[in-house]
Design an enzyme around this catalytic site. Structure first.
Site: not given
Ligand SMILES: *Cc1c(COP(=O)(O)O)cnc(C)c1O
Length: 396
Positions: A93, A115, A381
């Site tokens: 993010k 938000e 992610s």
């Molecule tokens: C917020 C988040 C997601 C989901 O958000 P996407 O916009 O679909 O990527 C996935 N993995 C992690 C670690 C997150 O913090």
């Protein structure tokens, strides 16, 4: 001109029949300012330079592309993990938060609002605002504030003001309404940072571009490791879809690469407790764009469920809705239990504790009939530190 590709929506922000900008008249000015200026600003050499510099020296990019040998052996294939979990603040993010805050500065904005549901996007935004000395206000449902105390503390320590949304179900949807109200009241000096590839045009395209660094790096790193820039599969979890959009971006027009999106099936797709917006959703407008939305016949949004707060979203970004409908993307899903199992498997085999969201992508691997010939990139992610209290319940 105006023709959309998988990478880029048309001039009205449509990917196929999804996208657009469905906003109240009072937001028109704010969104229009962004729409007319974002491409010019993010393509300026000085913007690119500062963005690249912060990604490198502040975030720690490029994030490694790691061959997970023991996991590969167990699954009988070749698994490379794109380590977004190693970024500063622990997930992808931050890539988007930096991009949008730099953009906001160039638009002359002094005040940043966001938000957040679980708090991950709020923390990323508060982090970049601290770095840049900008005022940061994060709207968060009162219920989420109680549930996500560590992230609330982080945001406060970073200097952000966390404002509880006390209406409705006191969760993300209500926080979004509060943020929109704030933006309407402060159109001149405020930028609203959206955390995924959702919202009215140009947000989905803007966020996808900021996250596209993920696939830009994958291509280079894979070339070094395997001699080819192209894997056979790229696999990512999808909440709103930003890490998936970033991991897919530079492969969207490479039709030999199978793009696999893994949604959260919660207690099971037929349980009434899931978040599989593609298969359970119908065309509708959510958060300013036309996409696939989990809703009742009369258009009431259905409360989604997932063990991972980041995937607990009743819609899906317009790019992904289009990838789903066109068949360019393969959309599968994993349950809460399958995700937790995959998290423990990765931890035991590789010494990496993944975020619950990312664990859905790992769980999806088992459904793909992979062989030794396949080269599979999984977007990891985020890291699992934030999910330890959930994982602890499963430790025997
Ligand atoms: C917020 C988040 C997601 C989901 O958000 P996407 O916009 O679909 O990527 C996935 N993995 C992690 C670690 C997150 O913090």
């Amino acid at each position: 001109m105006g023709q959309e590709t998988f990478q880029q929506p048309n001039e009205h922000g449509y990917y196929g029949k999804f996208g657009g900008a469905f906003i109240p008249e009072m937001l028109h000015r704010n969104v229009e300012e962004l729409r007319t200026k974002y491409l010019e600003i993010i393509n300026e050499p000085s913007f690119k330079e500062e963005y690249a510099y912060l990604l490198k020296d502040y975030v720690g990019r490029p994030s490694p592309l790691y061959l997970a040998e023991r996991l590969s052996e167990k699954l009988g294939t070749n698994i490379y993990l794109k380590r977004e979990d190693l970024n500063h603040t622990g997930a992808h993010k931050i890539n988007n938060a930096i991009g949008q805050v730099l953009l906001a500065q160039r638009l002359g904005k002094k005040r940043i609002i966001a938000e957040t549901g679980a708090g991950q996007h709020g923390v990323a935004t508060a982090t970049v605002c601290a770095l840049k000395g900008l005022e940061c206000i994060v709207y968060m449902g009162e219920k989420d504030i109680e549930r996500q105390a560590p992230n609330v503390a982080r945001m406060k320590m970073l200097g952000a003001t966390v404002v509880p949304a006390t209406s409705g179900s006191k969760t993300l949807k209500d926080a979004t309404n509060e943020a929109i109200r704030d933006w309407i009241n402060n159109p001149v000096d405020t930028h609203y940072v959206i955390g995924s590839v959702v919202g009215p045009h140009p947000y989905p395209d803007m966020v996808a571009r900021f996250q596209s660094i993920i696939s830009e790096e994958i291509r280079k790193q894979l070339k070094e490791k395997t001699g080819s820039e192209l894997p056979t599969h790229v696999v990512a979890c999808v909440g709103g879809g930003s890490n998936a959009a970033g991991a897919f971006f530079h492969f969207l027009d490479e039709l030999s690469v199978q793009l696999v999106a893994v949604e959260a099936a919660g207690h099971g797709i037929d349980s009434g407790m899931s978040a599989v917006a593609t298969k359970l959703g119908t065309v509708g407008v959510l958060h300013g764009s036309k996409n696939l939305v989990m809703q009742t016949a009369d258009g009431q949004v259905v409360e989604p469920h997932s063990i991972s707060a980041g995937l607990d979203y009743p819609g899906i970004g317009p790019l992904h809705a289009h990838l789903y409908e066109s068949g360019r993307g393969k959309f599968i899903y994993a349950t809460d239990d399958e995700a937790v199992e995959a998290a423990f498997e990765l931890t035991k085999l590789e010494g990496i504790i993944p975020a619950l969201e990312s664990s859905h992508a790992l769980a999806g691997l088992k459904q793909l009939n992979l062989t030794k010939k396949d080269i599979v990139v999984v977007c990891l992610s985020g890291r699992g530190d934030k999910d330890m209290s959930t994982y602890m319940k499963y430790v025997k």
